[in-house]
Design an enzyme around this catalytic site. Structure first.
Site, PDB file in Angstrom:
ATOM      1  N   PHE A 155      -1.374  -0.861  -4.293  1.00  0.00           N
ATOM      2  CA  PHE A 155      -2.348   0.221  -4.400  1.00  0.00           C
ATOM      3  C   PHE A 155      -1.663   1.565  -4.201  1.00  0.00           C
ATOM      4  O   PHE A 155      -0.937   1.760  -3.225  1.00  0.00           O
ATOM      5  CB  PHE A 155      -3.446   0.052  -3.345  1.00  0.00           C
ATOM      6  CG  PHE A 155      -4.235  -1.220  -3.466  1.00  0.00           C
ATOM      7  CD1 PHE A 155      -5.277  -1.325  -4.370  1.00  0.00           C
ATOM      8  CD2 PHE A 155      -3.931  -2.317  -2.674  1.00  0.00           C
ATOM      9  CE1 PHE A 155      -6.011  -2.499  -4.492  1.00  0.00           C
ATOM     10  CE2 PHE A 155      -4.654  -3.490  -2.783  1.00  0.00           C
ATOM     11  CZ  PHE A 155      -5.695  -3.589  -3.694  1.00  0.00           C
ATOM     12  N   PHE A 191       0.837  -1.196   0.000  1.00  0.00           N
ATOM     13  CA  PHE A 191       0.000   0.000   0.000  1.00  0.00           C
ATOM     14  C   PHE A 191       0.875   1.250   0.000  1.00  0.00           C
ATOM     15  O   PHE A 191       1.871   1.329   0.727  1.00  0.00           O
ATOM     16  CB  PHE A 191      -0.872   0.062   1.262  1.00  0.00           C
ATOM     17  CG  PHE A 191      -1.817  -1.079   1.450  1.00  0.00           C
ATOM     18  CD1 PHE A 191      -3.104  -1.042   0.938  1.00  0.00           C
ATOM     19  CD2 PHE A 191      -1.428  -2.197   2.184  1.00  0.00           C
ATOM     20  CE1 PHE A 191      -3.982  -2.093   1.145  1.00  0.00           C
ATOM     21  CE2 PHE A 191      -2.305  -3.252   2.399  1.00  0.00           C
ATOM     22  CZ  PHE A 191      -3.583  -3.197   1.874  1.00  0.00           C
ATOM     23  N   ASP A 192       0.451   2.247  -0.762  1.00  0.00           N
ATOM     24  CA  ASP A 192       0.955   3.599  -0.573  1.00  0.00           C
ATOM     25  C   ASP A 192       0.337   4.138   0.725  1.00  0.00           C
ATOM     26  O   ASP A 192      -0.635   3.583   1.249  1.00  0.00           O
ATOM     27  CB  ASP A 192       0.553   4.450  -1.777  1.00  0.00           C
ATOM     28  CG  ASP A 192       1.029   5.891  -1.667  1.00  0.00           C
ATOM     29  OD1 ASP A 192       2.094   6.121  -1.063  1.00  0.00           O
ATOM     30  OD2 ASP A 192       0.329   6.782  -2.179  1.00  0.00           O
ATOM     31  N   GLY A 193       0.905   5.251   1.220  1.00  0.00           N
ATOM     32  CA  GLY A 193       0.393   5.831   2.455  1.00  0.00           C
ATOM     33  C   GLY A 193      -0.655   6.900   2.232  1.00  0.00           C
ATOM     34  O   GLY A 193      -1.868   6.656   2.344  1.00  0.00           O
ATOM     35  N   ASP A 195      -2.236   6.098  -5.180  1.00  0.00           N
ATOM     36  CA  ASP A 195      -3.147   7.112  -5.715  1.00  0.00           C
ATOM     37  C   ASP A 195      -2.544   7.926  -6.850  1.00  0.00           C
ATOM     38  O   ASP A 195      -3.261   8.710  -7.484  1.00  0.00           O
ATOM     39  CB  ASP A 195      -3.577   8.076  -4.598  1.00  0.00           C
ATOM     40  CG  ASP A 195      -2.432   8.967  -4.139  1.00  0.00           C
ATOM     41  OD1 ASP A 195      -2.588  10.204  -4.172  1.00  0.00           O
ATOM     42  OD2 ASP A 195      -1.380   8.432  -3.756  1.00  0.00           O
TER      43      ASP A 195
END
Length: 298
Positions: A272, A161-163, A274
């Site tokens: 994932f 995951f991105d943060g 954004d």
């Protein structure tokens, strides 16, 4: 008494995210759905090839072996019911225990996420992903031409995951976009003891943690935080996870370095993020999905 999915991690996934329907989709995108349906009917007995999220689904379903079901995967698709027959037959061919599906023949399918109580929606359609995120459901646009997952970890579900704007809100990202890196670092240092607000994927990470704490006989979970943050902004991210009582197995604070090669080494079943640039870097190496929300996607 009606069936219920209470207590399960519910994943909704489109046909194109689960299987390789790119050749058929060329007809669908041309708005010739009758030709598309005819082609799918002709291929009913031909199992579709695995798609970019196939490994993710296969490993998630493995947590159901030997006990009460903990994961439910539902096909939620703009496909028509005839094409849905091929989806179910393909799932059966590969031993995927998928028994529920909603097929809308071009209409928006995301509105069925609420009655499903889905915690994650994966689709190749950006409009559906944005609508799901706006409805409060973690969602990502799958890139069907992304690299497929490595086969090196058959008994370990790996998710990265991105943060900011993914696990966390885009509060800090807004500062970065508006005022630059120095202001971002100062903002995060001043608020190091204040947990970041939750992003859309916090519930998904929490659900994975529950699977991790009581692993199935055949499957374990390994998670990674892969972020463009660097010291000193790293500390607020870590402290936020501590406040949530959520652990990740690996954390990469890359300070703006391209994420793709680091993800290649981690070998996730899915990543994932954004930001489209990070997805472009990642998709060369691993399955990747664009979380089309937050300030960078407005």
């Amino acid at each position: 008494m009606p069936a219920t999915l209470d207590g399960q991690l519910v994943i909704a996934i489109s046909s194109r995210a689960l299987f390789d329907f790119e050749a058929e989709n060329e007809l669908f995108e041309a708005r010739d759905d009758h030709a598309y349906m005819a082609l799918q009917r002709e291929r009913l007995d031909v199992p579709a090839k695995p798609g970019v999220a196939f490994s993710l689904v296969q490993k998630l379903l493995a947590f159901n072996s030997g006990g009460a079901p903990r994961v439910e995967v539902v096909v939620l698709s703009r496909n028509d019911p005839i094409s849905g027959m091929r989806v179910f037959r393909s799932a059966q061919h590969y031993g995927l225990a998928i028994q529920r599906g909603v097929f809308t023949r071009g209409a928006q399918p995301w509105r069925y996420l609420r009655p499903l109580n889905a915690q994650l929606f994966l689709s190749a359609n950006e409009d559906d992903v944005r609508a799901a995120l706006n409805a409060g459901v973690a969602a990502a646009r799958v890139f069907p031409l992304s690299a497929h997952a490595s086969a090196e970890h058959p008994h370990e579900l790996r998710i990265a995951f991105d943060g900011d704007a993914v696990l966390f809100s885009d509060e800090a990202e807004q500062v970065f976009q508006r005022e630059g890196l120095d202001a971002f670092q100062a903002h995060e240092t001043a608020r190091v003891l204040t947990p970041l607000p939750a992003g859309p994927f916090k519930p998904m990470l929490q659900a994975l943690q529950q699977l991790q704490r009581s692993p199935g006989e055949q499957m374990r979970v390994r998670t990674a935080l892969v972020t463009a943050r660097s010291a000193p902004a790293h500390e607020r991210a870590i402290r936020t996870l501590m406040d949530w009582q959520i652990e990740v197995d690996e954390a990469m604070f890359l300070g703006g370095l391209a994420k793709g090669e680091f993800l290649r080494e981690f070998e996730p079943d899915f990543f994932f993020d954004d930001q489209a640039g990070h997805i472009a870097s990642a998709a060369v190496h691993v399955p990747a999905g664009h979380v089309a929300g937050g300030v960078t996607n407005r």
